[in-house]
Design an enzyme around this catalytic site. Structure first.
Site, PDB file in Angstrom:
ATOM      1  CG  HIS A 252      -0.153   0.200   2.521  1.00  0.00           C
ATOM      2  ND1 HIS A 252       0.530  -0.837   3.117  1.00  0.00           N
ATOM      3  CD2 HIS A 252       0.050   1.276   3.312  1.00  0.00           C
ATOM      4  CE1 HIS A 252       1.110  -0.410   4.223  1.00  0.00           C
ATOM      5  NE2 HIS A 252       0.848   0.879   4.367  1.00  0.00           N
TER       6      HIS A 252
ATOM      7  CG  ASP B 162       1.623   5.121   4.835  1.00  0.00           C
ATOM      8  OD1 ASP B 162       1.241   3.959   5.040  1.00  0.00           O
ATOM      9  OD2 ASP B 162       2.785   5.508   5.096  1.00  0.00           O
TER      10      ASP B 162
ATOM     11  NE  ARG C 149       2.231   5.841  10.039  1.00  0.00           N
ATOM     12  CZ  ARG C 149       1.268   5.818   9.137  1.00  0.00           C
ATOM     13  NH1 ARG C 149       1.467   5.241   7.988  1.00  0.00           N
ATOM     14  NH2 ARG C 149       0.103   6.345   9.383  1.00  0.00           N
TER      15      ARG C 149
HETATM   16  O1  LIG Z   1       5.204  -2.089  10.175  1.00  0.00           O
HETATM   17  C1  LIG Z   1       5.763  -1.767   9.126  1.00  0.00           C
HETATM   18  O2  LIG Z   1       6.841  -2.217   8.777  1.00  0.00           O
HETATM   19  C2  LIG Z   1       5.130  -0.756   8.196  1.00  0.00           C
HETATM   20  C3  LIG Z   1       3.846  -0.262   8.734  1.00  0.00           C
HETATM   21  C4  LIG Z   1       3.224   0.744   7.809  1.00  0.00           C
HETATM   22  O3  LIG Z   1       2.585   0.386   6.853  1.00  0.00           O
HETATM   23  C5  LIG Z   1       3.436   2.170   8.064  1.00  0.00           C
HETATM   24  O4  LIG Z   1       4.115   2.538   9.011  1.00  0.00           O
HETATM   25  O5  LIG Z   1       2.897   2.979   7.287  1.00  0.00           O
HETATM   26 FE   LIG Z   2       1.932   2.122   5.710  1.00  0.00          FE
END
Ligand SMILES: O=C(O)CCC(=O)C(=O)O
Ligand SMILES: [Fe+2]
Length: 355
Positions: free
Chosen positions: A157, A159, A330
């Site tokens: 995906h 984001d 994040r």
């Molecule tokens: O957990 C991960 O490695 C990626 C998670 C994810 O899709 C994000 O942080 O946008």
């Molecule tokens: Fe992500």
């Protein structure tokens, strides 16, 4: 701060007048990061820096020049990796805010508040906690991977493409890791664009697609949190209708390069063609992304490593192959409303002209 120059609208498709980038030509790298050692991890995507601490850059006298050069590097290489970061969630937020502004995000774009972020969450609204424990509780992709699909590639995906103003950059720091496993993969949307025939590319350039994250309603119910309906980082991102229409091919304003912008996670439909045609086209584009390992980079995390990527021109996919705990923070900033400048170039085209 980049200067505001009115775009020549005649060559642009898509976009929204309230969410235009504040730059009208690509940004140039000035060389300020050349003192750091770095390595390109594949020819098309990924760069790892040694010795670069985002918290130090934030307090450096050359802060803005360094951060703007990092923005250009992330947008050019798709994703950069910074090992062993000593940085607080607040510093991550400050850094992400500076990064998006120096890369020319619209005045109205700030940091994203994810629709699933809990009200009053400990680290603040703009930090999403990426957590294996939450995944187990909510079901989410792990559930999807176990019960609905046995293909790990189901998770590719970009984001929050269901927002009218989606993300330019995202930063993820993983601080708790299982003994092994939990790698993340990224793939280059520029490279996938370059693998289209000129005829297919120009056909897709005339099309838009609908991105839809209605499944978050169900996920919110499972997690027991109400969905965030108030502003989510931009006056254009609000309400409970988690849907947006974006061009299938978009231009990244920082590099000026074209990228494919549909993804397995959120894109449900290419508009203006029949459902059958849309399914075939989407499946082909997803195949180009998932089956070309030479357009991907797979990153093996160590404690406190950070990745910063450009969501406009890459996809990513987490790997759910571990039993232990994996947790990180994040931050995701919002860029412009996606647009296509039909006069912009592909990555290969642009690089062949500079060589
Ligand atoms: O957990 C991960 O490695 C990626 C998670 C994810 O899709 C994000 O942080 O946008
Ligand atoms: Fe992500």
């Amino acid at each position: 701060m980049p200067t505001v120059i009115e775009q020549d609208r005649t060559t642009l498709r898509g976009g929204h007048p309230e969410a235009r980038p504040r730059i009208s030509r690509p940004l140039e790298y000035t060389g300020s990061l050349d003192t750091y050692q770095c390595q390109d991890l594949t020819p098309v995507i990924g760069r790892e820096y040694q010795g670069l601490q985002v918290a130090e850059i934030l307090h450096s006298a050359e802060r803005d020049q360094l951060i703007q050069d990092l923005a250009v590097t992330i947008s050019t290489r798709g994703v950069v990796f910074l090992r062993d970061q000593n940085v607080t969630p607040q510093q991550m937020r400050d850094f992400a805010e500076r990064l998006t502004q120096l890369a020319g995000c619209p005045e109205s774009s700030g940091l994203h508040v994810h629709p699933l972020t809990e009200e009053g969450s400990e680290l603040g609204d703009q930090i999403s906690v990426i957590s294996s424990e939450k995944q187990k509780k909510g079901g989410g992709l792990t559930h999807q991977l176990n019960d609905v699909s046995r293909l790990a590639s189901a998770g590719w995906h970009t984001d929050i493409s269901f927002e009218r103003v989606p993300s330019d950059y995202a930063m993820l720091k993983i601080h708790t890791l299982p003994q092994t496993g939990g790698d993340t993969l990224w793939a280059s949307g520029y490279e996938i664009y370059d693998r289209l025939s000129p005829e297919m590319a120009s056909f897709l350039e005339g099309l838009t697609a609908t991105h839809d994250a209605s499944f978050f309603h169900e996920e919110a119910r499972r997690l027991g949190n109400p969905l965030r309906r108030s502003l989510r980082g931009s006056p254009l991102n609000h309400g409970e209708d988690l849907k947006a229409v974006h061009p299938v091919i978009r231009t990244n304003p920082v590099t000026g390069w074209k990228s494919v912008y549909v993804n397995k996670g959120f894109t449900k439909r290419i508009n203006g063609v029949t459902k059958d045609e849309s399914d075939v086209l989407l499946q082909y584009l997803f195949n180009l992304l998932t089956q070309n390992h030479d357009a991907q980079i797979r990153f093996k995390w160590r404690k406190n490593d950070m990745a910063i990527w450009d969501n406009r021109s890459t996809w990513h996919c987490a790997t759910y192959d571990y039993a232990g705990t994996r947790t990180g923070d994040r931050v995701c900033s919002l860029g412009e409303a996606p647009y296509l400048d039909i006069q912009s170039q592909s990555r290969r085209q642009a690089l062949s002209e500079t060589q």
